[in-house]
Design a protein around this motif. Sequence first.
Motif, PDB file in Angstrom:
ATOM      1  N   LEU A  56      -0.605   8.513  -5.493  1.00  0.00           N
ATOM      2  CA  LEU A  56      -1.926   9.099  -5.242  1.00  0.00           C
ATOM      3  C   LEU A  56      -1.788  10.566  -4.856  1.00  0.00           C
ATOM      4  N   THR A  62       0.730   4.648  -2.511  1.00  0.00           N
ATOM      5  CA  THR A  62       0.304   5.998  -2.126  1.00  0.00           C
ATOM      6  C   THR A  62       1.237   7.064  -2.700  1.00  0.00           C
ATOM      7  N   VAL A 100      -9.520   2.722   2.923  1.00  0.00           N
ATOM      8  CA  VAL A 100      -9.479   1.565   2.029  1.00  0.00           C
ATOM      9  C   VAL A 100     -10.849   0.897   2.022  1.00  0.00           C
ATOM     10  N   ALA A 102      -5.914   2.909  -6.675  1.00  0.00           N
ATOM     11  CA  ALA A 102      -4.870   1.954  -6.290  1.00  0.00           C
ATOM     12  C   ALA A 102      -5.529   0.694  -5.772  1.00  0.00           C
ATOM     13  N   TRP A 156      -5.098   6.905   5.168  1.00  0.00           N
ATOM     14  CA  TRP A 156      -5.642   6.496   3.874  1.00  0.00           C
ATOM     15  C   TRP A 156      -6.810   5.553   4.107  1.00  0.00           C
ATOM     16  N   LEU A 211       0.838  -1.203   0.000  1.00  0.00           N
ATOM     17  CA  LEU A 211       0.000   0.000   0.000  1.00  0.00           C
ATOM     18  C   LEU A 211       0.872   1.251   0.000  1.00  0.00           C
ATOM     19  N   GLU A 240      -9.810   6.160  -2.383  1.00  0.00           N
ATOM     20  CA  GLU A 240      -8.973   5.929  -3.568  1.00  0.00           C
ATOM     21  C   GLU A 240      -8.305   4.561  -3.597  1.00  0.00           C
ATOM     22  N   ILE A 241      -8.355   3.827  -2.481  1.00  0.00           N
ATOM     23  CA  ILE A 241      -7.680   2.528  -2.421  1.00  0.00           C
ATOM     24  C   ILE A 241      -8.688   1.403  -2.210  1.00  0.00           C
TER      25      ILE A 241
END
Lengths: 206, 206
Positions: free
Chosen positions: A205, A202, B86, B172, B84, A198, B147-148
Amino acid sequence: MKNNEVPEIVISRLPLYVQTLNQLLRDGKSVVSSSELGDKLKMTSSQIRRDLSYFGGFGKKGTGYDIISLMESLRKILNLNQIWQVVMVGVGHVGQALLNYDGFSRKGFEIIAAFDVSPKVIGKKYGTLEVKSVDDMEKEICTLQVEIGAITVPAESAQLVCDRLVKCGIKAILNYAPVALVVPDGIQVSNIDPVLQLQKMTYYLK
Amino acid sequence: MKNNEVPEIVISRLPLYVQTLNQLLRDGKSVVSSSELGDKLKMTSSQIRRDLSYFGGFGKKGTGYDIISLMESLRKILNLNQIWQVVMVGVGHVGQALLNYDGFSRKGFEIIAAFDVSPKVIGKKYGTLEVKSVDDMEKEICTLQVEIGAITVPAESAQLVCDRLVKCGIKAILNYAPVALVVPDGIQVSNIDPVLQLQKMTYYLK
Protein backbone atom coordinates in the motif's frame (compact mmCIF):
# COMPACT_ATOMS: atom_id res chain seq x y z
CA MET A 1 3.26 -40.85 -4.83
CA LYS A 2 3.61 -38.75 -1.73
CA ASN A 3 7.13 -38.06 -0.57
CA ASN A 4 8.81 -35.81 1.93
CA GLU A 5 10.36 -33.53 -0.65
CA VAL A 6 7.22 -31.67 -1.66
CA PRO A 7 7.84 -28.06 -0.61
CA GLU A 8 5.61 -26.84 2.20
CA ILE A 9 4.43 -23.93 0.09
CA VAL A 10 3.08 -26.38 -2.50
CA ILE A 11 1.26 -28.35 0.20
CA SER A 12 -0.23 -25.12 1.52
CA ARG A 13 -1.76 -24.43 -1.91
CA LEU A 14 -3.46 -27.82 -2.28
CA PRO A 15 -6.43 -26.97 -0.02
CA LEU A 16 -7.08 -23.94 -2.24
CA TYR A 17 -7.11 -26.22 -5.28
CA VAL A 18 -9.61 -28.53 -3.56
CA GLN A 19 -11.79 -25.55 -2.64
CA THR A 20 -11.72 -24.14 -6.17
CA LEU A 21 -12.40 -27.52 -7.80
CA ASN A 22 -15.32 -27.98 -5.44
CA GLN A 23 -16.69 -24.61 -6.50
CA LEU A 24 -16.30 -25.46 -10.22
CA LEU A 25 -18.14 -28.71 -9.60
CA ARG A 26 -21.01 -26.86 -7.96
CA ASP A 27 -21.06 -24.54 -10.99
CA GLY A 28 -21.78 -27.62 -13.10
CA LYS A 29 -18.36 -28.07 -14.69
CA SER A 30 -16.66 -31.46 -15.06
CA VAL A 31 -13.36 -30.55 -16.74
CA VAL A 32 -11.00 -27.63 -16.12
CA SER A 33 -7.80 -26.47 -17.79
CA SER A 34 -4.76 -25.34 -15.85
CA SER A 35 -5.24 -21.81 -17.20
CA GLU A 36 -8.87 -21.68 -15.99
CA LEU A 37 -7.70 -22.91 -12.58
CA GLY A 38 -4.97 -20.29 -12.71
CA ASP A 39 -7.50 -17.54 -13.44
CA LYS A 40 -9.50 -18.54 -10.37
CA LEU A 41 -6.44 -18.76 -8.13
CA LYS A 42 -4.40 -15.84 -9.48
CA MET A 43 -1.57 -18.17 -10.45
CA THR A 44 0.08 -18.98 -13.76
CA SER A 45 -0.98 -22.20 -15.44
CA SER A 46 2.63 -23.39 -15.46
CA GLN A 47 2.83 -22.94 -11.67
CA ILE A 48 -0.29 -25.04 -11.29
CA ARG A 49 1.06 -27.78 -13.56
CA ARG A 50 4.36 -27.75 -11.66
CA ASP A 51 2.57 -27.99 -8.27
CA LEU A 52 0.47 -30.94 -9.40
CA SER A 53 3.42 -32.71 -11.04
CA TYR A 54 4.82 -33.45 -7.55
CA PHE A 55 2.04 -35.99 -7.13
CA GLY A 56 2.14 -37.73 -10.51
CA GLY A 57 0.28 -37.16 -13.75
CA PHE A 58 -3.17 -35.64 -13.56
CA GLY A 59 -5.09 -34.94 -16.77
CA LYS A 60 -3.96 -35.22 -20.36
CA LYS A 61 -2.37 -32.60 -22.56
CA GLY A 62 -5.02 -30.50 -24.27
CA THR A 63 -8.02 -32.01 -22.50
CA GLY A 64 -7.70 -30.45 -19.06
CA TYR A 65 -8.28 -32.05 -15.70
CA ASP A 66 -11.25 -34.19 -14.75
CA ILE A 67 -12.51 -32.18 -11.79
CA ILE A 68 -13.90 -35.00 -9.64
CA SER A 69 -10.88 -37.22 -10.11
CA LEU A 70 -8.37 -34.40 -9.44
CA MET A 71 -10.30 -33.27 -6.38
CA GLU A 72 -10.50 -36.79 -4.97
CA SER A 73 -6.77 -37.34 -5.54
CA LEU A 74 -5.89 -34.10 -3.77
CA ARG A 75 -8.23 -34.89 -0.89
CA LYS A 76 -6.53 -38.26 -0.50
CA ILE A 77 -3.07 -36.64 -0.55
CA LEU A 78 -4.19 -34.20 2.15
CA ASN A 79 -5.77 -36.99 4.24
CA LEU A 80 -9.16 -35.32 4.06
CA ASN A 81 -11.24 -38.46 3.62
CA GLN A 82 -11.78 -38.85 7.34
CA ILE A 83 -13.11 -36.89 10.29
CA TRP A 84 -10.33 -35.11 12.20
CA GLN A 85 -10.91 -34.43 15.86
CA VAL A 86 -9.74 -31.14 17.32
CA VAL A 87 -9.30 -29.95 20.90
CA MET A 88 -9.50 -26.25 21.67
CA VAL A 89 -7.87 -24.33 24.50
CA GLY A 90 -9.31 -20.90 25.26
CA VAL A 91 -13.00 -20.06 24.97
CA GLY A 92 -12.92 -16.27 24.66
CA HIS A 93 -14.34 -14.37 21.68
CA VAL A 94 -12.29 -16.21 19.09
CA GLY A 95 -12.86 -19.61 20.68
CA GLN A 96 -16.60 -18.98 20.82
CA ALA A 97 -16.63 -17.91 17.17
CA LEU A 98 -14.92 -21.17 16.26
CA LEU A 99 -17.32 -23.24 18.36
CA ASN A 100 -20.21 -21.60 16.53
CA TYR A 101 -18.61 -21.97 13.09
CA ASP A 102 -20.33 -24.76 11.18
CA GLY A 103 -17.66 -24.71 8.47
CA PHE A 104 -15.43 -26.89 10.65
CA SER A 105 -17.77 -29.87 10.79
CA ARG A 106 -18.87 -29.42 7.17
CA LYS A 107 -15.21 -29.79 6.16
CA GLY A 108 -14.51 -32.79 8.37
CA PHE A 109 -13.08 -31.17 11.50
CA GLU A 110 -14.86 -31.80 14.77
CA ILE A 111 -14.09 -29.91 17.97
CA ILE A 112 -14.50 -32.61 20.58
CA ALA A 113 -13.22 -30.81 23.66
CA ALA A 114 -12.77 -27.20 24.75
CA PHE A 115 -10.88 -25.94 27.80
CA ASP A 116 -10.71 -22.63 29.60
CA VAL A 117 -9.24 -21.22 32.78
CA SER A 118 -12.15 -18.97 33.72
CA PRO A 119 -14.89 -20.19 36.09
CA LYS A 120 -17.28 -17.98 34.09
CA VAL A 121 -16.77 -20.16 31.02
CA ILE A 122 -16.14 -23.62 32.49
CA GLY A 123 -19.35 -25.65 32.38
CA LYS A 124 -20.88 -23.57 29.58
CA LYS A 125 -22.39 -25.60 26.77
CA TYR A 126 -21.98 -25.09 23.03
CA GLY A 127 -24.29 -27.55 21.36
CA THR A 128 -23.45 -30.83 23.08
CA LEU A 129 -19.95 -29.66 24.01
CA GLU A 130 -19.30 -28.57 27.59
CA VAL A 131 -16.28 -26.36 28.31
CA LYS A 132 -13.92 -28.04 30.78
CA SER A 133 -11.28 -26.71 33.14
CA VAL A 134 -7.82 -26.41 31.67
CA ASP A 135 -6.60 -28.21 34.81
CA ASP A 136 -8.16 -31.40 33.41
CA MET A 137 -6.67 -30.95 29.97
CA GLU A 138 -3.90 -33.57 30.17
CA LYS A 139 -6.21 -36.18 31.63
CA GLU A 140 -8.88 -35.58 28.99
CA ILE A 141 -6.67 -35.27 25.92
CA CYS A 142 -4.36 -38.17 26.61
CA THR A 143 -7.32 -40.56 26.64
CA LEU A 144 -8.80 -39.01 23.50
CA GLN A 145 -5.81 -39.62 21.24
CA VAL A 146 -6.52 -36.51 19.22
CA GLU A 147 -3.78 -35.02 17.04
CA ILE A 148 -4.96 -31.47 16.33
CA GLY A 149 -5.18 -28.62 18.83
CA ALA A 150 -6.46 -25.06 18.44
CA ILE A 151 -4.89 -22.42 20.70
CA THR A 152 -7.21 -19.48 21.28
CA VAL A 153 -5.75 -18.12 24.52
CA PRO A 154 -4.06 -14.72 25.09
CA ALA A 155 -0.50 -14.33 23.81
CA GLU A 156 1.13 -14.65 27.23
CA SER A 157 -0.32 -18.13 27.88
CA ALA A 158 0.09 -19.54 24.38
CA GLN A 159 3.57 -21.09 24.69
CA LEU A 160 2.68 -22.87 27.94
CA VAL A 161 -0.53 -24.24 26.46
CA CYS A 162 1.40 -25.29 23.37
CA ASP A 163 3.98 -27.19 25.46
CA ARG A 164 1.21 -28.98 27.34
CA LEU A 165 -0.59 -29.93 24.11
CA VAL A 166 2.60 -31.29 22.57
CA LYS A 167 3.21 -33.40 25.68
CA CYS A 168 -0.28 -34.85 25.24
CA GLY A 169 0.60 -36.04 21.74
CA ILE A 170 -0.85 -33.17 19.70
CA LYS A 171 0.92 -33.08 16.32
CA ALA A 172 -0.69 -30.08 14.60
CA ILE A 173 -1.52 -26.74 16.16
CA LEU A 174 -3.79 -24.02 14.85
CA ASN A 175 -2.49 -20.97 16.70
CA TYR A 176 -4.67 -17.88 17.03
CA ALA A 177 -2.39 -16.22 19.59
CA PRO A 178 -0.16 -13.50 18.14
CA VAL A 179 3.15 -15.14 19.10
CA ALA A 180 5.64 -17.37 17.33
CA LEU A 181 5.38 -20.71 19.13
CA VAL A 182 8.46 -22.84 19.63
CA VAL A 183 7.77 -26.54 19.00
CA PRO A 184 9.88 -29.69 18.58
CA ASP A 185 10.63 -30.94 15.07
CA GLY A 186 7.76 -32.80 13.48
CA ILE A 187 5.03 -30.68 15.06
CA GLN A 188 3.06 -28.53 12.62
CA VAL A 189 2.05 -25.00 13.58
CA SER A 190 -0.28 -22.82 11.53
CA ASN A 191 -0.50 -19.25 12.74
CA ILE A 192 -3.75 -17.38 12.35
CA ASP A 193 -2.92 -13.85 13.26
CA PRO A 194 -4.89 -11.22 11.39
CA VAL A 195 -2.26 -8.62 12.27
CA LEU A 196 0.50 -10.62 10.56
CA GLN A 197 -1.71 -10.87 7.49
CA LEU A 198 -2.44 -7.15 7.54
CA GLN A 199 1.23 -6.30 8.02
CA LYS A 200 2.27 -8.14 4.90
CA MET A 201 -0.37 -6.36 2.85
CA THR A 202 0.63 -2.87 3.96
CA TYR A 203 3.93 -3.45 2.17
CA TYR A 204 2.02 -3.05 -1.07
CA LEU A 205 0.00 0.00 0.00
CA LYS A 206 1.02 3.65 -0.63
CA MET B 1 15.89 -0.09 -1.45
CA LYS B 2 12.43 -1.51 -1.98
CA ASN B 3 11.64 -2.86 -5.40
CA ASN B 4 8.86 -4.87 -7.00
CA GLU B 5 10.90 -7.98 -7.44
CA VAL B 6 10.91 -9.13 -3.83
CA PRO B 7 9.00 -12.43 -3.83
CA GLU B 8 5.67 -12.32 -2.02
CA ILE B 9 6.71 -15.21 0.20
CA VAL B 10 9.65 -13.15 1.48
CA ILE B 11 7.36 -10.20 2.21
CA SER B 12 5.01 -12.52 4.07
CA ARG B 13 7.85 -13.52 6.41
CA LEU B 14 8.88 -9.98 7.33
CA PRO B 15 6.07 -9.47 9.88
CA LEU B 16 7.27 -12.64 11.64
CA TYR B 17 10.77 -11.18 11.78
CA VAL B 18 9.42 -7.95 13.28
CA GLN B 19 7.42 -9.93 15.84
CA THR B 20 10.39 -12.07 16.83
CA LEU B 21 12.78 -9.11 17.06
CA ASN B 22 10.25 -7.34 19.24
CA GLN B 23 10.14 -10.36 21.54
CA LEU B 24 13.96 -10.54 21.73
CA LEU B 25 14.01 -6.86 22.62
CA ARG B 26 11.51 -7.42 25.43
CA ASP B 27 13.75 -10.28 26.64
CA GLY B 28 16.49 -7.69 27.08
CA LYS B 29 18.63 -8.56 24.06
CA SER B 30 20.15 -5.95 21.75
CA VAL B 31 21.96 -8.06 19.16
CA VAL B 32 20.92 -11.29 17.44
CA SER B 33 22.66 -13.64 15.00
CA SER B 34 20.93 -15.08 11.95
CA SER B 35 21.17 -18.55 13.49
CA GLU B 36 19.47 -17.41 16.72
CA LEU B 37 16.74 -15.79 14.63
CA GLY B 38 16.53 -19.01 12.63
CA ASP B 39 16.09 -21.05 15.81
CA LYS B 40 13.16 -18.89 16.84
CA LEU B 41 11.54 -18.99 13.41
CA LYS B 42 12.32 -22.59 12.41
CA MET B 43 14.28 -21.39 9.40
CA THR B 44 17.88 -21.84 8.34
CA SER B 45 20.21 -18.93 8.97
CA SER B 46 21.08 -18.80 5.28
CA GLN B 47 17.40 -18.40 4.39
CA ILE B 48 17.17 -15.50 6.82
CA ARG B 49 20.28 -13.84 5.39
CA ARG B 50 18.92 -14.31 1.86
CA ASP B 51 15.53 -12.83 2.80
CA LEU B 52 17.10 -9.78 4.38
CA SER B 53 19.56 -9.30 1.52
CA TYR B 54 16.67 -8.16 -0.71
CA PHE B 55 16.57 -4.96 1.29
CA GLY B 56 20.26 -4.14 1.52
CA GLY B 57 22.91 -4.93 4.09
CA PHE B 58 21.84 -5.34 7.68
CA GLY B 59 24.41 -6.23 10.34
CA LYS B 60 28.06 -7.07 9.96
CA LYS B 61 29.67 -10.45 9.49
CA GLY B 62 30.31 -12.12 12.85
CA THR B 63 28.60 -9.47 14.99
CA GLY B 64 24.96 -10.24 14.28
CA TYR B 65 22.12 -7.81 13.76
CA ASP B 66 21.39 -4.79 15.92
CA ILE B 67 17.83 -5.63 16.96
CA ILE B 68 16.39 -2.13 17.20
CA SER B 69 17.85 -1.00 13.91
CA LEU B 70 16.80 -4.14 12.02
CA MET B 71 13.31 -3.98 13.48
CA GLU B 72 12.92 -0.31 12.58
CA SER B 73 14.14 -0.94 9.02
CA LEU B 74 11.70 -3.80 8.54
CA ARG B 75 8.84 -1.76 10.00
CA LYS B 76 9.64 1.01 7.52
CA ILE B 77 9.74 -1.46 4.62
CA LEU B 78 6.33 -2.81 5.67
CA ASN B 79 4.89 0.72 6.10
CA LEU B 80 4.11 0.03 9.75
CA ASN B 81 5.10 3.43 11.09
CA GLN B 82 1.60 4.80 10.75
CA ILE B 83 -1.94 4.02 11.86
CA TRP B 84 -3.85 2.03 9.21
CA GLN B 85 -7.60 2.42 9.13
CA VAL B 86 -9.74 -0.65 8.45
CA VAL B 87 -13.41 -1.06 7.55
CA MET B 88 -15.19 -4.28 8.42
CA VAL B 89 -18.19 -5.86 6.71
CA GLY B 90 -20.07 -8.48 8.69
CA VAL B 91 -20.56 -8.32 12.46
CA GLY B 92 -21.32 -11.96 13.31
CA HIS B 93 -19.22 -14.04 15.70
CA VAL B 94 -15.95 -13.48 13.88
CA GLY B 95 -16.59 -9.78 13.31
CA GLN B 96 -17.44 -9.31 16.99
CA ALA B 97 -14.28 -11.14 18.03
CA LEU B 98 -12.25 -8.78 15.85
CA LEU B 99 -14.01 -5.70 17.21
CA ASN B 100 -13.16 -6.86 20.72
CA TYR B 101 -9.57 -7.77 19.84
CA ASP B 102 -7.22 -5.15 21.24
CA GLY B 103 -4.27 -6.56 19.27
CA PHE B 104 -5.40 -4.60 16.22
CA SER B 105 -5.03 -1.17 17.75
CA ARG B 106 -1.89 -2.12 19.65
CA LYS B 107 -0.29 -3.01 16.31
CA GLY B 108 -1.45 0.11 14.49
CA PHE B 109 -4.68 -1.06 12.84
CA GLU B 110 -7.87 0.78 13.70
CA ILE B 111 -11.33 -0.45 12.72
CA ILE B 112 -13.11 2.80 11.95
CA ALA B 113 -16.36 1.46 10.50
CA ALA B 114 -18.34 -1.77 10.66
CA PHE B 115 -21.29 -2.76 8.50
CA ASP B 116 -23.90 -5.47 8.70
CA VAL B 117 -27.10 -6.46 6.95
CA SER B 118 -29.05 -7.54 10.04
CA PRO B 119 -31.36 -5.10 11.87
CA LYS B 120 -30.40 -6.96 15.07
CA VAL B 121 -26.83 -5.79 14.74
CA ILE B 122 -27.16 -2.39 13.04
CA GLY B 123 -26.96 0.36 15.65
CA LYS B 124 -25.10 -1.82 18.18
CA LYS B 125 -22.08 -0.16 19.74
CA TYR B 126 -18.61 -1.61 20.24
CA GLY B 127 -16.66 0.94 22.24
CA THR B 128 -17.27 4.16 20.33
CA LEU B 129 -17.97 2.34 17.07
CA GLU B 130 -21.58 1.97 15.95
CA VAL B 131 -22.44 -0.76 13.43
CA LYS B 132 -23.98 0.73 10.28
CA SER B 133 -26.21 -0.69 7.58
CA VAL B 134 -24.41 -2.27 4.67
CA ASP B 135 -26.69 -0.19 2.43
CA ASP B 136 -24.74 2.89 3.49
CA MET B 137 -21.36 1.26 2.90
CA GLU B 138 -20.44 2.98 -0.37
CA LYS B 139 -21.42 6.42 0.93
CA GLU B 140 -19.47 5.97 4.17
CA ILE B 141 -16.33 4.36 2.79
CA CYS B 142 -15.85 6.59 -0.22
CA THR B 143 -15.65 9.63 2.04
CA LEU B 144 -13.31 7.86 4.49
CA GLN B 145 -10.57 7.08 1.97
CA VAL B 146 -9.59 3.93 3.78
CA GLU B 147 -7.55 1.28 1.96
CA ILE B 148 -8.02 -1.89 4.04
CA GLY B 149 -11.22 -3.92 4.37
CA ALA B 150 -12.01 -6.98 6.48
CA ILE B 151 -14.67 -9.34 5.11
CA THR B 152 -16.40 -11.32 7.86
CA VAL B 153 -19.64 -12.23 6.10
CA PRO B 154 -20.88 -15.73 5.15
CA ALA B 155 -19.27 -17.39 2.12
CA GLU B 156 -22.18 -16.74 -0.23
CA SER B 157 -22.04 -12.94 0.22
CA ALA B 158 -18.26 -12.54 0.25
CA GLN B 159 -17.62 -11.98 -3.46
CA LEU B 160 -20.33 -9.33 -3.73
CA VAL B 161 -19.02 -7.50 -0.66
CA CYS B 162 -15.52 -7.77 -2.09
CA ASP B 163 -16.60 -6.22 -5.42
CA ARG B 164 -18.28 -3.36 -3.58
CA LEU B 165 -15.22 -2.73 -1.40
CA VAL B 166 -12.93 -2.69 -4.43
CA LYS B 167 -15.20 -0.16 -6.14
CA CYS B 168 -14.87 2.04 -3.05
CA GLY B 169 -11.10 2.10 -3.41
CA ILE B 170 -10.17 -0.66 -0.96
CA LYS B 171 -6.73 -1.99 -1.91
CA ALA B 172 -6.15 -4.75 0.65
CA ILE B 173 -8.69 -7.29 1.87
CA LEU B 174 -8.52 -9.51 4.92
CA ASN B 175 -10.94 -12.29 3.99
CA TYR B 176 -12.43 -14.49 6.70
CA ALA B 177 -14.99 -16.08 4.38
CA PRO B 178 -14.07 -19.57 3.18
CA VAL B 179 -14.04 -18.71 -0.54
CA ALA B 180 -11.37 -17.73 -3.03
CA LEU B 181 -12.19 -14.12 -3.93
CA VAL B 182 -11.62 -12.86 -7.45
CA VAL B 183 -10.11 -9.36 -7.50
CA PRO B 184 -8.52 -7.11 -10.12
CA ASP B 185 -4.74 -6.94 -10.40
CA GLY B 186 -3.13 -4.79 -7.76
CA ILE B 187 -5.61 -5.66 -5.01
CA GLN B 188 -4.16 -7.70 -2.14
CA VAL B 189 -6.21 -10.48 -0.58
CA SER B 190 -5.21 -12.36 2.56
CA ASN B 191 -7.37 -15.36 3.34
CA ILE B 192 -8.00 -16.30 6.94
CA ASP B 193 -9.73 -19.61 6.78
CA PRO B 194 -8.95 -21.95 9.66
CA VAL B 195 -10.12 -24.91 7.60
CA LEU B 196 -7.56 -24.20 4.86
CA GLN B 197 -4.88 -24.05 7.54
CA LEU B 198 -6.06 -27.32 9.08
CA GLN B 199 -6.20 -29.00 5.70
CA LYS B 200 -2.58 -28.27 4.93
CA MET B 201 -1.50 -29.67 8.29
CA THR B 202 -3.35 -32.96 7.91
CA TYR B 203 -1.03 -33.73 5.00
CA TYR B 204 1.66 -34.31 7.59
CA LEU B 205 -0.45 -36.36 9.99
CA LYS B 206 -0.69 -40.18 10.00
